[in-house]
Enzyme design. Structure first.
Site, short mmCIF file in Angstrom:
data_model
loop_
_atom_site.label_atom_id
_atom_site.label_comp_id
_atom_site.label_asym_id
_atom_site.label_seq_id
_atom_site.Cartn_x
_atom_site.Cartn_y
_atom_site.Cartn_z
N ARG A 104 35.92 45.21 40.17
CA ARG A 104 36.86 44.72 40.66
C ARG A 104 37.03 46.16 41.73
O ARG A 104 36.79 47.93 41.32
CB ARG A 104 38.10 44.85 40.47
CG ARG A 104 38.76 45.78 40.02
CD ARG A 104 39.73 44.69 38.84
NE ARG A 104 41.33 46.03 38.80
CZ ARG A 104 41.94 46.06 38.50
NH1 ARG A 104 42.98 45.02 38.22
NH2 ARG A 104 42.85 47.03 37.68
N THR A 147 42.01 46.82 46.78
CA THR A 147 41.77 45.82 47.32
C THR A 147 42.04 44.55 46.03
O THR A 147 42.54 43.58 46.26
CB THR A 147 40.12 45.50 48.13
OG1 THR A 147 39.39 45.31 47.17
CG2 THR A 147 40.48 46.63 49.08
N ASP A 186 42.35 51.63 31.11
CA ASP A 186 40.94 51.13 31.08
C ASP A 186 40.53 51.05 30.58
O ASP A 186 39.35 51.93 29.72
CB ASP A 186 40.80 51.94 32.21
CG ASP A 186 39.39 51.37 32.68
OD1 ASP A 186 38.36 50.71 32.20
OD2 ASP A 186 39.09 50.91 34.06
N ASP A 206 37.08 52.07 30.62
CA ASP A 206 36.37 53.90 30.43
C ASP A 206 37.07 53.98 28.52
O ASP A 206 36.66 55.15 27.80
CB ASP A 206 37.69 54.02 30.64
CG ASP A 206 37.06 54.51 31.98
OD1 ASP A 206 36.41 53.98 32.49
OD2 ASP A 206 38.52 54.97 33.16
N1 URA Z 1 41.43 46.40 33.44
C1 URA Z 1 41.62 47.42 32.91
O1 URA Z 1 40.34 47.68 31.40
N2 URA Z 1 43.32 47.36 32.39
C2 URA Z 1 43.73 47.14 32.72
O2 URA Z 1 45.19 47.78 32.48
C3 URA Z 1 43.69 46.30 33.81
C4 URA Z 1 42.46 45.85 33.92
#
Ligand code: URA
Length: 212
Positions: free
Chosen positions: A103, A107, A203, A206
Site C-alpha cells: 500500500r 495515497t 506496523d 516491521d
Molecule cells: N498495517 C499495519 O501494519 N498496521 C496498521 O495499523 C495498519 C496497516
C-alpha cells in the site's frame, strides 16, 4: 459479509502483549502464531469434511476427515506470512498460495506485485490471512482477485480490524455471493490520519520482520 469477533480471554491476553511496543520481534512472531491458531479454530468451523471409516483397537467406527479439494491458505505478503505457521498448524494438509500486495503510504492505494495461486479456485475453501484490516483496500483487492479465479468460499482472518475497514468491506462486497466471512481477534477504535489502526500494534510487517 459475516463478521466474527473472537471473544476469548486467551486471545485478549495475547493481543495485549502483541500490542505492547516493548514486545520484541521473536515474541511478536510467537504470539502472532499462537493467536492465529486460536482464530483458525473459529475460522475453520465450516471446513468441509467427509465420512471416514476406521477401526479403533476396540471397534469399527465412522469418523470424518477433511474433504477434497484441499483448503487453500493465502497469506497476503509481507505481514500475512507471519500468520502462516499458525494457520498451517491447524490445517496441515492445506495448500498454500501467495499474494503480494503493497500500500502506498501517502495515497493508501494498493497494488499487487506478486501472486502464486492455482488457476481455478472453484470449489476450494480459501483462507486469506493478513494481520491488519485497516482501510480494507488490500483485502477487497485480494478478495476480488480470488473471486476472479472462481473462488466462492472465502474466509478472511485478521488479528485486528478498524471500523472504517470493515465498513469499506461491507460496502464493496455487498452482493458478492456467497458472502465472505471475516474472523477478527478484535475491532479497534479507529484509523489515524496515516492509516494506522488505533490503538493497534503499529506496523505488523516491521514488528514481525524488522524495518525495511
Ligand atoms: N498495517 C499495519 O501494519 N498496521 C496498521 O495499523 C495498519 C496497516
Amino acid at each position: 459479509m459475516r463478521v466474527h469477533v473472537a471473544d476469548h480471554p486467551l486471545i485478549a491476553h495475547k493481543l495485549t502483549f502483541l500490542r505492547d511496543k516493548r514486545t520484541d520481534s521473536p515474541t511478536f512472531r510467537r504470539l502472532t502464531e499462537e493467536l492465529v491458531t486460536l482464530l483458525a479454530y473459529e475460522a475453520t468451523r465450516e471446513v468441509r469434511t467427509e465420512p471416514f471409516d476406521i477401526e479403533t483397537p476396540v471397534a469399527p467406527t465412522r469418523g470424518i476427515k477433511l474433504a477434497r479439494p484441499k483448503p487453500l491458505i493465502v497469506p497476503i505478503l509481507r505481514a500475512g506470512l507471519g500468520m502462516l505457521e499458525g494457520m498451517v498448524r491447524l490445517l496441515p494438509t492445506a495448500e498454500v498460495g501467495f499474494l503480494g500486495m503493497v500500500r502506498d503510504e501517502e495515497t493508501f492505494e494498493v497494488s499487487a506485485y506478486a501472486n502464486r495461486l492455482p488457476d481455478d479456485l472453484s470449489g476450494r475453501q480459501c483462507y486469506l490471512i493478513d494481520p491488519m484490516l485497516a482501510t480494507g483496500h488490500t483485502l477487497v483487492m485480494a478478495i476480488d482477485y480470488l473471486v476472479s479465479l472462481g473462488a466462492n468460499d472465502i474466509t478472511a482472518v485478521c488479528l485486528l480490524g478498524a471500523p472504517e475497514g470493515i465498513a469499506h468491506l461491507e460496502e464493496k462486497l455487498e452482493g458478492v455471493t456467497p458472502p465472505i466471512t471475516l474472523v477478527l481477534g478484535a475491532i479497534d477504535e479507529k484509523l489515524n490520519e496515516r492509516g494506522y489502526i488505533v490503538p493497534g500494534l503499529g506496523d505488523a510487517g516491521d514488528r514481525l520482520y524488522g524495518v525495511l
